[in-house]
Every structure is written in C-alpha cells, then in structure tokens.
Design a protein around this motif. Structure first.
Motif, mmCIF file in Angstrom:
data_model
loop_
_atom_site.group_PDB
_atom_site.id
_atom_site.type_symbol
_atom_site.label_atom_id
_atom_site.label_comp_id
_atom_site.label_asym_id
_atom_site.label_seq_id
_atom_site.Cartn_x
_atom_site.Cartn_y
_atom_site.Cartn_z
ATOM 1 N N TRP A 26 0.870 -1.181 0.000
ATOM 2 C CA TRP A 26 0.000 0.000 0.000
ATOM 3 C C TRP A 26 0.903 1.226 0.000
ATOM 4 C CZ3 TRP A 26 -4.692 -1.652 -0.887
ATOM 5 C CH2 TRP A 26 -5.065 -2.922 -0.431
ATOM 6 N N LEU A 27 0.782 2.026 -1.048
ATOM 7 C CA LEU A 27 1.638 3.200 -1.219
ATOM 8 C C LEU A 27 0.851 4.456 -0.900
ATOM 9 C CD1 LEU A 27 3.368 2.228 -4.588
ATOM 10 C CD2 LEU A 27 3.966 1.541 -2.254
ATOM 11 N N SER A 28 1.245 5.133 0.165
ATOM 12 C CA SER A 28 0.539 6.341 0.575
ATOM 13 C C SER A 28 1.094 7.557 -0.159
ATOM 14 C CB SER A 28 0.673 6.540 2.087
ATOM 15 O OG SER A 28 2.037 6.682 2.439
ATOM 16 N N TYR A 29 0.342 8.632 -0.125
ATOM 17 C CA TYR A 29 0.764 9.877 -0.756
ATOM 18 C C TYR A 29 0.042 11.036 -0.087
ATOM 19 C CZ TYR A 29 -3.687 9.072 -3.149
ATOM 20 O OH TYR A 29 -5.016 8.816 -3.413
ATOM 21 N N GLN A 30 0.566 12.225 -0.328
ATOM 22 C CA GLN A 30 -0.097 13.426 0.179
ATOM 23 C C GLN A 30 -1.215 13.806 -0.783
ATOM 24 O OE1 GLN A 30 2.308 16.753 1.389
ATOM 25 N NE2 GLN A 30 3.909 15.464 2.272
ATOM 26 N N PRO A 31 -2.443 13.915 -0.287
ATOM 27 C CA PRO A 31 -3.552 14.272 -1.185
ATOM 28 C C PRO A 31 -3.505 15.761 -1.519
ATOM 29 C CG PRO A 31 -4.323 14.114 1.077
ATOM 30 C CD PRO A 31 -2.883 13.677 1.094
#
Length: 305
Positions: free
Chosen positions: A23-28
């Motif tokens: 699961w790759l998170s990111y800044q929305p």
C-alpha cells in the motif's frame, strides 16, 4: 498473496513466485484519472497495459522478470502488486514505482505557489493533485523521448511497440500468464549495433537512438542528476540529435526536475494559445511558473485532453 506495508519493506521468508501487495501512501490530492490517462495514451504494446483502472507492466529487477500492477484505492493510497521480483529487490522497486507515479510530491506546496498565476489556478481547480509521471528506466525513457521527436504520441508508441517486438526479450512465461504482456523493454546492448531505421523512421532519428544507446552503455550515469538543470541540459545537447526539447523533456520525465520545461513543445504552445490567445508567448508566461514549471507543463498538456 502476501499483504505488507511499504513502510515495513519486505519479508525474506516468502516462497519464490508468491505475489506481494504493498500500500503506497501519498499526500492528497492525487488526480488519478489524469495520471492513468497519461499512462494509457503512452502504453507500449507488449510491455504495459491500462485496463479496468489498473496499470500493468513488465519489469526486469535483479536479473529476474516480473510484473507490477498499480491501482487506486480508498484512503489516499495506491495498491501495488508485484510478481516474480526477488524479495531483496522490493525496496528499490517500491521506490521506483513511487517515483514513476510522483507519489512523493507535495501538492499543497506546489499548488499554493503555482496557483498564484490566474491561468494555473484555473487548471489546478480542474485537476487538483495533478502529478508529473516519470520514466520507469533511464534507457527506456531516453528511447521514448527520441522516438517522440516531431511525431504524435500515437506514432511514437507504434514505433516503440515495433522496437519491443523485434529487440525485446520475451517475458518469462511464469509471470506472463494472464497479463496480456509479452516482452520486456530492450537493453542498450540489444539496440546499439542495429539499423533502427528499419522500424519505419528517418535515418537521422534512428542514428540518435543508436547514439543514446551507445552513450548509456559507455556512461550508465549519463541521465542522473547533475550540478544544476542548465548544465545538465547543455551537456546532453552535446549528443548528436539531442536538442533543448529532448533534453528538457528528459529532465522532466527522468530526472524529476520540477522546473524543467521544453519550451519548443508544440502541444504546450497550442494549449497556451487555446487558453490565453494566439499572441501569448510560452517563454514569457513560464516565468511566473518557476520553480514548478514541470507541473505547469503537465497541466497544459492535460488541458488538451
């Protein structure tokens, strides 16, 4: 299937061939439709597809053939599924996928500065969180860039597909099944001595492809970041067939240079004229977009779709 967080890296005890999911998170925000649409328009037949909202491509990592799949999920994250890649190579692969999808970007910071320009504020409102996709591999991106000189995206992808079919290695059967993929992208050594004009392009462009292949064989670090963008562009322009457009486009796509802008790009000029009128000059308007001109360019390209 093994589900592991990207923050936890990898597990050594999983049997070979078992798919990994990260699961790759990111800044929305992240404007997934534009990101996926950009990749879909530039898929090279045989090595990548976009189907049902999923990007799939073949890879060579640690000397092994593999397949990666990326899709958007709820909760400000992408799901990455990897098959065929050694567990020891997974951290580097995750970092590469994050770079390709520009997941380390800080859209709040970028858009706050870029949005001070009224045109960019309008484009940002239409596509908040637009990312600048980057190349999977330095050599592949160099070949894509040269193939795209003075022809349409569709035309360039047709030539790239011919190159893959003729010079790419067949994808290992144990990871190819059910993917619709057939090959991995050719290596520099596979192309450097070939007459690529047989693929259906001018001899001058074929010569530039051979020049890039030879240059990257001689110096694998050729397309790595330099001291500054201008010096890097000037050095690259010393190669036969590489001008400012190609150098800046490579800086934008391969280096991730946030302020790179191929000023001679026909599509950028067209987009700006459509949005602000025929008298507007791209070089003049771009002064207001620094240091995020690559993101401004991506917004202009996206406006044409």
């Amino acid at each position: 299937m093994t589900h592991v967080s990207a923050l936890h890296g990898y597990r050594r005890g999983v049997r070979p061939g078992c798919p990994f999911t990260f699961w790759l998170s990111y800044q929305p925000p992240l404007h997934w439709p534009s990101l996926l649409g950009f990749l879909a328009a530039r898929c090279i037949a045989g090595i990548e597809t976009v189907q049902g909202g999923v990007y799939t491509r073949s890879v060579v990592v640690g000397g092994c053939h593999g397949v990666v799949r990326v899709r958007a999920m709820r909760g400000q994250r992408l799901m990455l599924t990897v098959t065929g890649v050694p567990s020891t190579a997974l951290p580097g692969l995750i970092a590469r996928v994050r770079r390709v999808f520009d997941l380390n970007a800080q859209p709040g910071r970028i858009e706050a500065q870029l949005g001070r320009d009224p045109l960019m504020a309008r484009l940002i409102a239409a596509r908040p969180g637009l990312r600048v996709p980057q190349g999977w591999d330095a050599f592949e991106q160099a070949m894509r860039t040269v193939l795209g000189q003075q022809i349409s995206v569709a035309g360039a992808m047709t030539l790239a597909a011919r190159m893959v079919l003729r010079y790419g290695q067949p994808l290992a059967s144990q990871v190819a099944e059910g993917t619709g993929l057939t090959h991995v992208f050719p290596t520099p050594a596979a192309l450097v001595e070939e007459d690529l004009s047989d693929l259906g392009m001018p001899r001058s462009r074929a010569a530039t492809l051979s020049t890039m292949a030879r240059s990257l064989l001689d110096d694998p670090h050729l397309l790595r970041p330099g001291v500054d963008l201008d010096s890097w562009v000037q050095r690259l322009c010393q190669l036969r067939g590489i001008g400012p457009w190609s150098a800046h486009y490579l800086a934008l796509r391969q280096l991730g240079a946030a302020d790179a802008l191929p000023l001679g790009d026909v599509a950028l000029i067209k987009a700006l004229r459509v949005l602000e009128g025929p008298e507007v000059k791209l070089a003049d308007r771009a002064l207001a977009w620094s240091p995020w001109r690559a993101y401004a360019a991506q917004h202009l390209w996206a406006s044409l779709t």
